[in-house]
Design a protein around this motif. Sequence first.
Motif, PDB file in Angstrom:
ATOM      1  N   UNK A   1     -13.000 -25.213   1.837  1.00 38.95           N
ATOM      2  CA  UNK A   1     -11.621 -25.439   2.277  1.00 38.95           C
ATOM      3  C   UNK A   1     -11.044 -24.156   2.869  1.00 38.95           C
ATOM      4  N   UNK A   2     -10.172 -24.324   3.839  1.00 37.44           N
ATOM      5  CA  UNK A   2      -9.457 -23.186   4.412  1.00 37.44           C
ATOM      6  C   UNK A   2      -8.108 -23.098   3.701  1.00 37.44           C
ATOM      7  N   UNK A   3      -7.744 -21.891   3.334  1.00 37.11           N
ATOM      8  CA  UNK A   3      -6.515 -21.699   2.543  1.00 37.11           C
ATOM      9  C   UNK A   3      -5.589 -20.692   3.230  1.00 37.11           C
ATOM     10  N   UNK A   4      -4.346 -21.082   3.389  1.00 34.20           N
ATOM     11  CA  UNK A   4      -3.310 -20.173   3.900  1.00 34.20           C
ATOM     12  C   UNK A   4      -2.244 -20.034   2.817  1.00 34.20           C
ATOM     13  N   UNK A   5      -1.954 -18.802   2.440  1.00 35.68           N
ATOM     14  CA  UNK A   5      -0.936 -18.559   1.420  1.00 35.68           C
ATOM     15  C   UNK A   5      -0.123 -17.336   1.767  1.00 35.68           C
ATOM     16  N   UNK A   6       0.168 -16.556   0.756  1.00 38.73           N
ATOM     17  CA  UNK A   6       0.925 -15.327   0.951  1.00 38.73           C
ATOM     18  C   UNK A   6       0.113 -14.363   1.822  1.00 38.73           C
ATOM     19  N   UNK A   7       0.745 -13.731   2.825  1.00 31.95           N
ATOM     20  CA  UNK A   7       0.005 -12.720   3.589  1.00 31.95           C
ATOM     21  C   UNK A   7      -0.510 -11.623   2.653  1.00 31.95           C
ATOM     22  N   UNK A   8      -1.749 -11.210   2.843  1.00 38.62           N
ATOM     23  CA  UNK A   8      -2.306 -10.156   1.997  1.00 38.62           C
ATOM     24  C   UNK A   8      -1.462  -8.884   2.070  1.00 38.62           C
ATOM     25  N   UNK A   9      -0.746  -8.723   3.179  1.00 41.52           N
ATOM     26  CA  UNK A   9       0.121  -7.560   3.373  1.00 41.52           C
ATOM     27  C   UNK A   9       1.153  -7.434   2.236  1.00 41.52           C
ATOM     28  N   UNK A  37      -9.928 -17.988   2.754  1.00 44.31           N
ATOM     29  CA  UNK A  37      -8.556 -17.658   3.174  1.00 44.31           C
ATOM     30  C   UNK A  37      -8.532 -17.317   4.669  1.00 44.31           C
ATOM     31  N   UNK A  38      -7.501 -17.809   5.337  1.00 44.33           N
ATOM     32  CA  UNK A  38      -7.238 -17.406   6.724  1.00 44.33           C
ATOM     33  C   UNK A  38      -6.066 -16.439   6.640  1.00 44.33           C
ATOM     34  N   UNK A  39      -6.370 -15.141   6.794  1.00 40.15           N
ATOM     35  CA  UNK A  39      -5.375 -14.121   6.485  1.00 40.15           C
ATOM     36  C   UNK A  39      -5.739 -12.843   7.240  1.00 40.15           C
ATOM     37  N   UNK A  40      -5.039 -11.768   6.945  1.00 42.72           N
ATOM     38  CA  UNK A  40      -5.286 -10.498   7.623  1.00 42.72           C
ATOM     39  C   UNK A  40      -5.000  -9.346   6.665  1.00 42.72           C
ATOM     40  N   UNK A  41      -5.454  -8.140   7.049  1.00 44.80           N
ATOM     41  CA  UNK A  41      -5.170  -6.960   6.241  1.00 44.80           C
ATOM     42  C   UNK A  41      -6.423  -6.175   5.908  1.00 44.80           C
ATOM     43  N   UNK A  42      -6.277  -4.867   5.813  1.00 42.05           N
ATOM     44  CA  UNK A  42      -7.457  -4.034   5.589  1.00 42.05           C
ATOM     45  C   UNK A  42      -7.876  -3.943   4.123  1.00 42.05           C
ATOM     46  N   UNK A  47      -9.258  -7.929  -2.305  1.00 37.18           N
ATOM     47  CA  UNK A  47      -8.548  -9.114  -2.811  1.00 37.18           C
ATOM     48  C   UNK A  47      -9.507 -10.290  -2.927  1.00 37.18           C
ATOM     49  N   UNK A  48     -10.279 -10.540  -1.886  1.00 35.91           N
ATOM     50  CA  UNK A  48     -11.172 -11.703  -1.883  1.00 35.91           C
ATOM     51  C   UNK A  48     -12.269 -11.593  -2.933  1.00 35.91           C
TER      52      UNK A  48
END
Length: 204
Positions: A1-9, A37-42, A47-48
């Motif tokens: 599943x693809x998950x979108x939640x709180x931005x990792x930022x 997760x579909x997200x961004x951040x270095x 986190x993952x």
Amino acid sequence: MIYIGLPFFFWQEDESEHGLDVHVTEGFQKLGFHVYPLNAGDDAEEICSAYNWHTSFVDEEEDITPSEEFISEHVLWDDFRLLYISAAASTSEDEYTQFVCHTAELARESGLIVAAEVVDGDSDDEDPYPWRDKAAVLWSRSDILPSGPVCAVRLALGDGITIASQGVERTYDAQVVSECFIPSFLQGLLEGRDPFSIIESYVS
């Protein structure tokens, strides 16, 4: 599943929000789902790895949202059947809101079930979940059904379970743990089961 939640930022500063996401994704993992997760951040790798999530769809070159180019190159929609959007995806960042809406549209057009948690308030302000009209399933932790498109399955998980689907509304006198129930309910829909029968077998 693809998950979108709180931005990792915002992950470190908003623990109450991402805590709920962690519990829901754990519920999916217990049923055998792989969470992307579909997200961004270095700091995405850290986190993952903490929650056993895949990093394939995390754009580490961007701060808040994955770039459109990154999504078109990396996300293989045909390999997935579910996009889950948590309530934590609602932020004050316009850029992130547009990203969630656009992704929900892409997922729907690609044949995925789009499921979203929303929190309905009494406010007349702008809807904090403008992607709700693209969802096939909407749910809230409340006794009142969330507003949404007529074609969507809508669930309210409060003192009981209220569901509306295909013009029929029913209430079940049963309390469930949403983090366990929602993944199980969505798995049933992916298997082609009737939404009412999923609830009836779950609470019986």
